[in-house]
Design a protein around this motif. Structure first.
Motif, PDB file in Angstrom:
ATOM      1  N   ASP A  99     -33.613   1.344  63.160  1.00  0.00           N
ATOM      2  CA  ASP A  99     -32.168   1.466  62.942  1.00  0.00           C
ATOM      3  C   ASP A  99     -31.437   0.146  63.130  1.00  0.00           C
ATOM      4  O   ASP A  99     -30.248   0.059  62.819  1.00  0.00           O
ATOM      5  CB  ASP A  99     -31.570   2.504  63.900  1.00  0.00           C
ATOM      6  N   ARG A 100     -32.137  -0.878  63.619  1.00  0.00           N
ATOM      7  CA  ARG A 100     -31.477  -2.129  63.959  1.00  0.00           C
ATOM      8  C   ARG A 100     -31.891  -3.306  63.075  1.00  0.00           C
ATOM      9  O   ARG A 100     -31.167  -4.294  62.984  1.00  0.00           O
ATOM     10  CB  ARG A 100     -31.774  -2.483  65.428  1.00  0.00           C
ATOM     11  N   LEU A 101     -33.076  -3.234  62.466  1.00  0.00           N
ATOM     12  CA  LEU A 101     -33.595  -4.342  61.680  1.00  0.00           C
ATOM     13  C   LEU A 101     -34.017  -3.877  60.291  1.00  0.00           C
ATOM     14  O   LEU A 101     -34.261  -2.679  60.068  1.00  0.00           O
ATOM     15  CB  LEU A 101     -34.810  -4.972  62.374  1.00  0.00           C
ATOM     16  N   ASP A 102     -34.143  -4.837  59.373  1.00  0.00           N
ATOM     17  CA  ASP A 102     -34.662  -4.531  58.042  1.00  0.00           C
ATOM     18  C   ASP A 102     -36.085  -3.985  58.158  1.00  0.00           C
ATOM     19  O   ASP A 102     -36.838  -4.329  59.074  1.00  0.00           O
ATOM     20  CB  ASP A 102     -34.694  -5.792  57.176  1.00  0.00           C
ATOM     21  N   ALA A 103     -36.452  -3.165  57.167  1.00  0.00           N
ATOM     22  CA  ALA A 103     -37.770  -2.535  57.195  1.00  0.00           C
ATOM     23  C   ALA A 103     -38.894  -3.571  57.222  1.00  0.00           C
ATOM     24  O   ALA A 103     -39.913  -3.383  57.903  1.00  0.00           O
ATOM     25  CB  ALA A 103     -37.929  -1.610  55.991  1.00  0.00           C
ATOM     26  N   ALA A 104     -38.734  -4.688  56.485  1.00  0.00           N
ATOM     27  CA  ALA A 104     -39.779  -5.718  56.461  1.00  0.00           C
ATOM     28  C   ALA A 104     -39.989  -6.316  57.846  1.00  0.00           C
ATOM     29  O   ALA A 104     -41.130  -6.603  58.251  1.00  0.00           O
ATOM     30  CB  ALA A 104     -39.408  -6.812  55.461  1.00  0.00           C
ATOM     31  N   LEU A 105     -38.914  -6.500  58.611  1.00  0.00           N
ATOM     32  CA  LEU A 105     -39.027  -7.057  59.951  1.00  0.00           C
ATOM     33  C   LEU A 105     -39.676  -6.055  60.906  1.00  0.00           C
ATOM     34  O   LEU A 105     -40.484  -6.429  61.758  1.00  0.00           O
ATOM     35  CB  LEU A 105     -37.649  -7.463  60.467  1.00  0.00           C
TER      36      LEU A 105
END
Length: 349
Positions: free
Chosen positions: A253-259
């Motif tokens: 919920d806090r970062l892009d999916a790739a990260l």
């Protein structure tokens, strides 16, 4: 146009039963007065439409009347691939066509299947936009979609990040992609396939020149390859970061999916205090700082040293702003950080 609307009116009554003039007007996108005129025209043509006034009044078809004029036009059939994305259909100028196609399909279904289709529509809705995002609706989108469909070469003036900021290009438009509410154009320029954000097109001219679309070009496959290559190009900074155990479940919920995928793939075993160290691919130091600060106190940047210092300096600047008790805003907290090399790493209470 009016003939199509009259057919849509009949199909609405056939599929849904009794409807008021206001409900019909809302569905057809016309005025109530227009609905009255259309009802009169249908009655004059022999369609058994019955109107009843009063609180529970409305219009309905008598005697189980059903029309068999439910064949799809070519445009309607082509629009069905957007059936789950009505907003996208509207952006491309296909909203009314899609609505007509769905009505005809529903009317052609046997009653049990029609009821099941209605139950699915009532219970499931696809919203492709991310939170806090609005649908991107560039003014040139309809004309661009026509160029894509009719294989017409286009000339564009385009705004980009690199210098020069504005460039002109002659493009062969292969397709349009809607990604998280943003429209992108996949097009060939001088034989190379490139991707352009449609909202960055400043001017569009559709020419009469046609082009040959490459045989076997798969838009969906190309887009997936583009996304993978894009992430590889932009995420060049490899940061070593410690994460608090309470933060890890919240990362999606806090970062892009790739990260998030990178953190999950590189995370080491938990330390004695439960913290976990992982590698986070980021674009640059300048762009990484706000991303990491948004995670609050539940992270610690270990490397590279330049990023660790930048995060510490930014955190100290924020702390300095809130610790001034006299309301004096004449000096910047960044000034105090710059004058004290150790202030960023050891702020005193």
């Amino acid at each position: 146009m009016r003939a199509a609307r009259l057919l849509s009116l009949v199909l609405l009554l056939q599929n849904r039963g009794r409807l008021t003039a206001g409900e019909l007007a809302a569905e057809l996108g016309v005025s109530v007065r227009t609905v009255y005129r259309d009802i009169e025209s249908l009655s004059g043509a022999g369609i058994p439409v019955y109107g009843d006034s009063g609180h529970h009044g409305g219009y309905e078809l008598l005697g189980g009347y059903r029309t068999r004029l439910t064949g799809l036009h070519a445009d309607e059939a082509e629009s069905l691939f957007l059936a789950g994305l009505p907003g996208a259909a509207d952006d491309l100028g296909l909203g009314e066509v899609l609505a007509a196609a769905q009505l005809k399909l529903t009317a052609a279904l046997p009653a049990p299947l029609r009821d099941r289709a209605g139950r699915v529509r009532e219970r499931f809705h696809l919203d492709a936009l991310g939170w806090y995002r609005e649908q991107d609706s560039p003014p040139e989108l309809v004309a661009l979609a026509g160029a894509v469909w009719n294989q017409r070469r286009i000339r564009v003036r385009y705004r980009r990040w690199a210098e020069p900021k504005e460039v002109e290009r002659a493009l062969d438009p292969y397709g349009l992609v809607l990604k998280a509410g943003v429209w992108y154009l996949v097009a060939a320029v001088d034989g190379a396939v490139r991707t352009y954000r449609v909202s960055s097109i400043l001017r569009l001219d559709v020419t009469e020149d046609g082009f040959e679309r490459p045989g076997g070009f798969d838009l969906a496959a190309h887009w997936q390859e583009y996304l993978a290559a894009y992430d590889a190009r932009r995420l060049r900074l490899q940061a070593r970061v410690r994460f608090a155990p309470t933060l890890l479940p919240a990362l999606p919920d806090r970062l892009d999916a790739a990260l998030v995928r990178a953190v999950e793939a590189s995370a080491g075993p938990p330390e004695a205090d439960g913290w976990v160290t992982a590698t986070v691919p980021l674009e640059s130091v300048g762009l990484a700082v706000p991303t990491l600060l948004s995670l609050g106190p539940d992270i610690e940047v270990l490397a590279p040293e330049e990023l660790r210092r930048a995060v510490a300096d930014a955190a100290a600047a924020v702390l300095g702003r809130y610790r001034r008790g006299d309301g004096d805003r004449s000096s910047s907290p960044a000034d105090s950080v710059a004058s004290s090399p150790r202030a960023a790493s050891t702020p005193k209470p």
